[in-house]
Design an enzyme around this catalytic site. Structure first.
Site, PDB file in Angstrom:
ATOM      1  N   ASP A  39      11.324  37.288  10.794  1.00 11.23           N
ATOM      2  CA  ASP A  39      10.387  38.297  11.308  1.00 11.23           C
ATOM      3  C   ASP A  39      11.122  39.476  11.925  1.00 11.23           C
ATOM      4  O   ASP A  39      12.291  39.370  12.299  1.00 11.23           O
ATOM      5  CB  ASP A  39       9.524  37.678  12.413  1.00 11.23           C
ATOM      6  CG  ASP A  39       8.356  36.897  11.853  1.00 11.23           C
ATOM      7  OD1 ASP A  39       8.061  37.051  10.659  1.00 11.23           O
ATOM      8  OD2 ASP A  39       7.755  36.128  12.625  1.00 11.23           O
ATOM      9  N   LYS A  61       7.005  41.623  10.581  1.00  9.66           N
ATOM     10  CA  LYS A  61       5.699  42.167  10.957  1.00  9.66           C
ATOM     11  C   LYS A  61       5.818  42.745  12.350  1.00  9.66           C
ATOM     12  O   LYS A  61       6.252  42.081  13.271  1.00  9.66           O
ATOM     13  CB  LYS A  61       4.636  41.069  10.972  1.00  9.66           C
ATOM     14  CG  LYS A  61       4.294  40.577   9.599  1.00  9.66           C
ATOM     15  CD  LYS A  61       3.032  39.750   9.595  1.00  9.66           C
ATOM     16  CE  LYS A  61       3.270  38.368  10.148  1.00  9.66           C
ATOM     17  NZ  LYS A  61       2.059  37.548  10.204  1.00  9.66           N
ATOM     18  N   MET A 175       1.273  41.068  23.349  1.00 10.55           N
ATOM     19  CA  MET A 175       0.741  42.195  22.577  1.00 10.55           C
ATOM     20  C   MET A 175      -0.236  42.992  23.430  1.00 10.55           C
ATOM     21  O   MET A 175      -1.257  43.468  22.929  1.00 10.55           O
ATOM     22  CB  MET A 175       0.071  41.691  21.283  1.00 10.55           C
ATOM     23  CG  MET A 175       1.059  41.062  20.323  1.00 10.55           C
ATOM     24  SD  MET A 175       0.295  40.165  18.978  1.00 10.55           S
ATOM     25  CE  MET A 175       0.220  38.501  19.642  1.00 10.55           C
TER      26      MET A 175
HETATM   27  C1  LIG Z   1       3.255  38.079  17.328  1.00  9.24           C
HETATM   28  S1  LIG Z   1       3.655  37.769  19.005  1.00  9.24           S
HETATM   29  C2  LIG Z   1       4.905  36.568  18.778  1.00  9.24           C
HETATM   30  C3  LIG Z   1       5.209  35.801  20.035  1.00  9.24           C
HETATM   31  C4  LIG Z   1       6.377  34.854  19.854  1.00  9.24           C
HETATM   32  N1  LIG Z   1       6.045  33.799  18.912  1.00  9.24           N
HETATM   33  C5  LIG Z   1       6.836  34.224  21.167  1.00  9.24           C
HETATM   34  O1  LIG Z   1       6.675  33.005  21.339  1.00  9.24           O
HETATM   35  O2  LIG Z   1       7.342  34.957  22.024  1.00  9.24           O
HETATM   36  C6  LIG Z   1       4.548  39.210  19.426  1.00  9.24           C
HETATM   37  C7  LIG Z   1       4.464  39.529  20.894  1.00  9.24           C
HETATM   38  O3  LIG Z   1       5.289  38.652  21.635  1.00  9.24           O
HETATM   39  C8  LIG Z   1       5.817  39.319  22.757  1.00  9.24           C
HETATM   40  N2  LIG Z   1       7.281  39.349  22.606  1.00  9.24           N
HETATM   41  C9  LIG Z   1       8.018  38.779  21.648  1.00  9.24           C
HETATM   42  N3  LIG Z   1       9.324  38.988  21.854  1.00  9.24           N
HETATM   43  C10 LIG Z   1       9.422  39.712  22.983  1.00  9.24           C
HETATM   44  C11 LIG Z   1      10.499  40.245  23.736  1.00  9.24           C
HETATM   45  N4  LIG Z   1      11.774  40.064  23.378  1.00  9.24           N
HETATM   46  N5  LIG Z   1      10.219  40.951  24.846  1.00  9.24           N
HETATM   47  C12 LIG Z   1       8.946  41.120  25.259  1.00  9.24           C
HETATM   48  N6  LIG Z   1       7.886  40.649  24.603  1.00  9.24           N
HETATM   49  C13 LIG Z   1       8.113  39.943  23.477  1.00  9.24           C
HETATM   50  C14 LIG Z   1       5.216  40.714  22.744  1.00  9.24           C
HETATM   51  O4  LIG Z   1       4.023  40.673  23.489  1.00  9.24           O
HETATM   52  C15 LIG Z   1       4.941  40.905  21.269  1.00  9.24           C
HETATM   53  O5  LIG Z   1       3.977  41.911  21.052  1.00  9.24           O
END
Ligand SMILES: C[S@@+](CC[C@H](N)C(=O)[O-])C[C@H]1O[C@@H](n2cnc3c(N)ncnc32)[C@H](O)[C@@H]1O
Length: 262
Positions: A39, A61, A175
């Site tokens: 991803d 994505k 998000m």
């Molecule tokens: C589709 S979701 C996936 C979440 C992911 N599976 C997790 O467990 O962190 C994507 C969202 O996760 C959060 N996110 C993922 N990686 C991040 C990071 N390094 N820093 C801050 N927020 C993060 C944000 O809110 C982002 O919009």
């Protein structure tokens, strides 16, 4: 490798970005794969751990920039497994948190492909670590809720604000940066105090991490002042301020707008 035969799919959590937050199992599976579908949120440091001979496919994505739709991703991983590949499906954070893991597991099972999950550190957990905060607090924050405020232009966010506006709950909103105004309004309208501590943490665990500490009524302003386009998570609740202050309002270090982690 007994737990990764040809024709199998592993959904592997890549953590928030810092390769040191990858589990040893994830690193082993990545090294044993013949193909890795990854991803957009998987950190470059993690991608650098993929051995040279392993085929890599970006199925990235990001909000508003979908390079492949979910059905196509499902088909790609199933097809690769049926062709006898050892497939790692590498996902940011943990695969089971807003990661579309269920669809991919269903697709594999429907095709008779063995599939398993290797967990990863989810963004909210890593964000709390960056803040040196506990997401739960004895007697004060007894519940932790992971919610998504994924915002689609013109459509209201479908969240139960009444259920979420609990002073004893810590909210981890994924998000949610684009929807900061709606999140603030929704929670305030259901009685959550305006001075409830909030942190907006962008690019958690990476060199360009940004932390904005604020309060619920100022969240829209704070989110606007967060300049980056990286992923961000919102942490909301009493536990996000100083957990040991007897009077949380005495935590003078709290509620400043921009703070770079040391
Ligand atoms: C589709 S979701 C996936 C979440 C992911 N599976 C997790 O467990 O962190 C994507 C969202 O996760 C959060 N996110 C993922 N990686 C991040 C990071 N390094 N820093 C801050 N927020 C993060 C944000 O809110 C982002 O919009």
């Amino acid at each position: 490798m007994t737990d990764f035969p040809d024709g199998m799919v592993w959904l592997v959590g890549a953590g928030p970005g810092d390769p040191e937050l990858l589990t040893r199992k994830a690193e082993r599976l990545i090294a044993a794969a013949s193909v890795v579908f990854y991803d957009a949120l998987v950190g470059q440091g993690v991608l650098d751990l993929i051995p040279r001979g392993v085929r890599t496919v970006s199925v990235g994505k990001r909000a508003g920039r979908h390079s492949k739709d979910q059905a196509t991703i499902d088909e790609l991983i199933v097809r690769a497994a049926l062709a006898g590949e050892r497939v790692v499906r590498l996902k940011g954070g943990d695969p089971s948190i807003f990661g579309r893991a269920a669809e991919e597991i269903d697709a594999c099972r429907a095709a008779g492909v063995p599939v398993a999950i290797c967990p990863g550190i989810t963004a909210a957990i890593a964000a709390a670590a960056s803040l040196s905060r506990s997401l739960t607090l004895r007697g004060l924050a007894r519940k932790l809720v992971f919610a998504t405020a994924h915002y689609r232009a013109g459509k209201p966010i479908d969240l139960d604000w009444q259920a979420l506006a609990d002073p004893q709950t810590t909210l981890a909103i994924y998000m949610g940066k684009a929807a900061a105004a709606e999140v603030s309004l929704g929670l305030l309208s259901q009685g959550l105090p305006p001075d409830t501590p909030v942190a907006v943490i962008e690019n958690v665990s990476l060199a360009n991490e940004v932390v904005i500490s604020t309060r619920l009524d100022l969240l829209p302003l704070a989110a606007q002042s967060c300049p980056g386009t990286g992923p961000a998570v919102l942490l909301i609740g009493t536990a996000i301020a100083n957990p040991v202050a007897t009077n949380l309002r005495e935590d003078a270090a709290w509620c400043r707008f921009t703070e770079q982690p040391s």
